[in-house]
Write an enzyme that holds these catalytic residues in place. Structure first.
Site, PDB file in Angstrom:
ATOM      1  N   HIS A 151     -33.018 -23.937 -17.066  1.00 26.20           N
ATOM      2  CA  HIS A 151     -34.148 -24.854 -16.892  1.00 26.20           C
ATOM      3  C   HIS A 151     -34.080 -26.079 -15.552  1.00 26.20           C
ATOM      4  O   HIS A 151     -32.902 -26.385 -15.355  1.00 26.20           O
ATOM      5  CB  HIS A 151     -34.268 -25.943 -17.874  1.00 26.20           C
ATOM      6  CG  HIS A 151     -33.834 -25.520 -19.253  1.00 26.20           C
ATOM      7  ND1 HIS A 151     -34.188 -25.019 -20.148  1.00 26.20           N
ATOM      8  CD2 HIS A 151     -32.442 -25.491 -19.790  1.00 26.20           C
ATOM      9  CE1 HIS A 151     -33.788 -24.684 -21.437  1.00 26.20           C
ATOM     10  NE2 HIS A 151     -32.481 -25.087 -21.006  1.00 26.20           N
ATOM     11  N   THR A 188       0.959  -1.173   0.075  1.00 23.98           N
ATOM     12  CA  THR A 188       0.069   0.082  -0.049  1.00 23.98           C
ATOM     13  C   THR A 188       1.109   1.410   0.039  1.00 23.98           C
ATOM     14  O   THR A 188       0.463   2.398  -0.478  1.00 23.98           O
ATOM     15  CB  THR A 188      -0.868  -0.183   1.132  1.00 23.98           C
ATOM     16  OG1 THR A 188      -0.236  -0.356   2.382  1.00 23.98           O
ATOM     17  CG2 THR A 188      -1.997  -0.999   0.966  1.00 23.98           C
TER      18      THR A 188
HETATM   19  C1  LIG Z   1      -0.682  -4.596  -1.788  1.00 24.12           C
HETATM   20  C2  LIG Z   1      -1.492  -3.822  -2.303  1.00 24.12           C
HETATM   21  C3  LIG Z   1      -2.793  -3.280  -2.164  1.00 24.12           C
HETATM   22  N1  LIG Z   1      -3.410  -2.199  -2.932  1.00 24.12           N
HETATM   23  C4  LIG Z   1      -4.864  -2.111  -2.475  1.00 24.12           C
HETATM   24  C5  LIG Z   1      -5.956  -3.214  -2.472  1.00 24.12           C
HETATM   25  C6  LIG Z   1      -6.750  -2.768  -1.576  1.00 24.12           C
HETATM   26  O1  LIG Z   1      -7.904  -2.016  -2.074  1.00 24.12           O
HETATM   27  C7  LIG Z   1      -5.994  -1.979  -0.666  1.00 24.12           C
HETATM   28  C8  LIG Z   1      -5.657  -2.555   0.911  1.00 24.12           C
HETATM   29  O2  LIG Z   1      -4.883  -3.588   0.389  1.00 24.12           O
HETATM   30  P1  LIG Z   1      -4.613  -4.772   1.214  1.00 24.12           P
HETATM   31  O3  LIG Z   1      -3.303  -5.658   0.970  1.00 24.12           O
HETATM   32  O4  LIG Z   1      -5.747  -5.577   1.109  1.00 24.12           O
HETATM   33  O5  LIG Z   1      -4.459  -4.491   2.791  1.00 24.12           O
HETATM   34  P2  LIG Z   1      -4.783  -5.230   3.934  1.00 24.12           P
HETATM   35  O6  LIG Z   1      -3.910  -6.271   4.074  1.00 24.12           O
HETATM   36  O7  LIG Z   1      -6.280  -5.272   4.016  1.00 24.12           O
HETATM   37  O8  LIG Z   1      -4.671  -4.140   5.208  1.00 24.12           O
HETATM   38  C9  LIG Z   1      -4.588  -2.664   4.826  1.00 24.12           C
HETATM   39  O9  LIG Z   1      -6.081  -2.213   5.158  1.00 24.12           O
HETATM   40  C10 LIG Z   1      -6.948  -3.060   6.370  1.00 24.12           C
HETATM   41  C11 LIG Z   1      -8.321  -2.459   6.334  1.00 24.12           C
HETATM   42  O10 LIG Z   1      -8.895  -3.244   5.411  1.00 24.12           O
HETATM   43  C12 LIG Z   1      -6.057  -2.300   7.509  1.00 24.12           C
HETATM   44  O11 LIG Z   1      -6.695  -2.704   8.792  1.00 24.12           O
HETATM   45  C13 LIG Z   1      -4.454  -2.635   7.479  1.00 24.12           C
HETATM   46  O12 LIG Z   1      -3.880  -1.919   8.711  1.00 24.12           O
HETATM   47  C14 LIG Z   1      -4.056  -2.278   6.129  1.00 24.12           C
HETATM   48  O13 LIG Z   1      -2.421  -2.424   6.127  1.00 24.12           O
HETATM   49  O14 LIG Z   1      -5.062  -1.500  -1.280  1.00 24.12           O
HETATM   50  C15 LIG Z   1      -2.802  -1.629  -3.894  1.00 24.12           C
HETATM   51  O15 LIG Z   1      -3.409  -0.766  -4.650  1.00 24.12           O
HETATM   52  N2  LIG Z   1      -1.476  -2.105  -4.259  1.00 24.12           N
HETATM   53  C16 LIG Z   1      -0.920  -2.792  -3.535  1.00 24.12           C
HETATM   54  O16 LIG Z   1       0.581  -3.019  -3.879  1.00 24.12           O
END
Ligand SMILES: Cc1cn([C@H]2C[C@H](O)[C@@H](COP(=O)(O)OP(=O)(O)O[C@H]3O[C@H](CO)[C@@H](O)[C@H](O)[C@H]3O)O2)c(=O)[nH]c1=O
Length: 399
Positions: free
Chosen positions: A311, A85
């Site tokens: 169906h 992120t």
């Molecule tokens: C790894 C990555 C992710 N993303 C986008 C996809 C998702 O819409 C968003 C969050 O990415 P995720 O990898 O799913 O993050 P996730 O593991 O859920 O964790 C994040 O989001 C959580 C909330 O959902 C928080 O509680 C965490 O602290 C935070 O780190 O960012 C990107 O655009 N590029 C990336 O390289």
């Protein structure tokens, strides 16, 4: 105020539904989940968006275009490799000139929350209470200040989590430069927040509403919730002898054939043929160009565009990808005889009723039985009279 939406990731936990689209494009109430988020932000007064895209980015670009159909302006930047992120935000450097809103694209918020959140001083993180904090970044809070943040801890210190909504000044880009690869091999935005926490400047804003879809079966709850709250519009044609309550949306060009009975909150897309004599039960979303035919019963399910269930079929509590075809008499089971929680590929869904997750372009012959908790990979072919169980790899042939 500018709003950056992170939408470059695949969403691997949603496989096989993300085999041909990014997670943020999965439909909830027939709209990509990210569209609900963008509309909520627009209704909160934000019109200037930057989408960070990567995995199957053309799906996002084709759907949203320049944003004019939603009354907003959208610029795109590509994150070539999904390195985390922090890396995703880094690719927007140079496009941001003031305090800005940053949103994970894979959640849904409400506009009144976004409006109030945007009035906070930066840096600020939207937080929310959950009963499974171990899946998120867990925060500890004193008053409205965040005093700690720990990613995906097995022993979470609180039930409060980072919801994936942030308010930042452009100064955040200086912090991104210093981030190192985390234990899970990513450049994580939350590492940058450590500096603000040490300085005592990171604020928390409790979001009243936050809808997160972590696992494929969470789509059903999200779908049910949104179908119950959206305004329903009726286009298309309804032949005589149908029962279609006000809480059913019907898209342009769709025909509901005689004898069809629809219950509860449902949405049916454009150019579908439903019936004659179909039975569609509550909380079902049917995408564009679907055919749901004679003596077919659907219940609490998401059916993606171009799928034919023509169906004598039954599908309950299931998610079906696009371009699938169900042979006559093929049915999906959705209840274990011991009444236990249904498992999918060894993972418990926490649901007593759950049918199957079926990827895109899966073809079933006649009279197949798909067992409860089954996951069928995209592109699979199933011979007539087969019993389909467990986890089926992409492009499998089942005889
Ligand atoms: C790894 C990555 C992710 N993303 C986008 C996809 C998702 O819409 C968003 C969050 O990415 P995720 O990898 O799913 O993050 P996730 O593991 O859920 O964790 C994040 O989001 C959580 C909330 O959902 C928080 O509680 C965490 O602290 C935070 O780190 O960012 C990107 O655009 N590029 C990336 O390289």
């Amino acid at each position: 105020m500018q709003c950056v939406v992170l939408a470059a990731g695949e969403g691997k936990r949603m496989r096989p539904l993300t085999a041909r689209r990014p997670k943020v494009m999965l439909p909830i109430a027939n709209r990509p989940m990210m569209e609900h988020l963008v509309v909520a932000a627009r209704d909160a007064g934000i019109t200037d968006f930057i989408f960070v895209v990567g995995y199957f980015e053309r799906e996002i670009r084709n759907h949203f275009g320049d944003g004019s159909s939603l009354g907003v302006k959208i610029a795109y930047v590509t994150q070539r490799h999904q390195l985390g992120t922090a890396d995703a935000l880094r690719v927007t450097a140079g496009l941001i000139d003031d305090r800005f809103l940053l949103l994970n694209g894979d959640m849904i918020l409400r506009s009144d929350d976004i409006r109030k959140f945007c009035r906070m001083d930066a840096p600020c993180v939207g937080i929310h209470e959950t009963d499974h904090p171990q899946d998120y970044g867990v925060v500890t809070v004193e008053g409205n200040r965040i005093t700690g943040l720990e990613e995906k801890s097995e022993e979470p210190k609180s039930n409060l989590i980072n919801a994936g909504a942030y308010l930042f000044d452009p100064g955040i880009f200086d912090l991104l430069a210093g981030i190192k690869v985390s234990g899970r091999g990513e450049f994580e935005l939350t590492d940058a927040l450590e500096t603000y926490i040490r300085e005592g400047t990171l604020r928390a804003y409790p979001l009243a509403y936050w809808l997160d879809v972590g696992q494929p079966w969470d789509l059903l709850d999200a779908n049910e919730g949104l179908l119950a709250s959206i305004r329903h519009e009726r286009h298309g044609t309804v032949e005589d002898g149908c029962t279609v309550p006000e809480t059913v949306s019907i898209g342009k060009g769709t025909v509901i054939r005689a004898g069809t009975y629809i219950e509860g909150s449902c949405v049916i897309g454009e150019n579908c043929v439903i019936g004659p004599h179909a039975y569609i039960r509550g909380s079902t979303a049917i995408g564009d160009n679907c055919h749901i035919g004679h003596a077919t019963e659907l219940k609490n399910s998401i059916i993606m565009p171009g799928t034919k269930i023509p169906h004598f079929n039954y599908i309950g509590d299931s998610i079906v990808g696009s371009g699938c075809n169900f042979g006559a008499g093929t049915k999906v089971a959705n209840l274990r005889h011991d009444n236990g929680s249904v498992k999918v590929c060894g993972k418990t869904t926490g649901r007593r009723k759950f049918g199957a997750i079926i990827g895109d372009d899966v073809l079933f012959g006649i009279n197949c039985s798909v067992n409860v908790g089954c996951l069928v990979g995209s592109g699979s072919r199933v011979a007539p009279h087969s019993l389909v169980e467990g986890c089926v790899e992409e492009n499998s042939v089942i005889r």
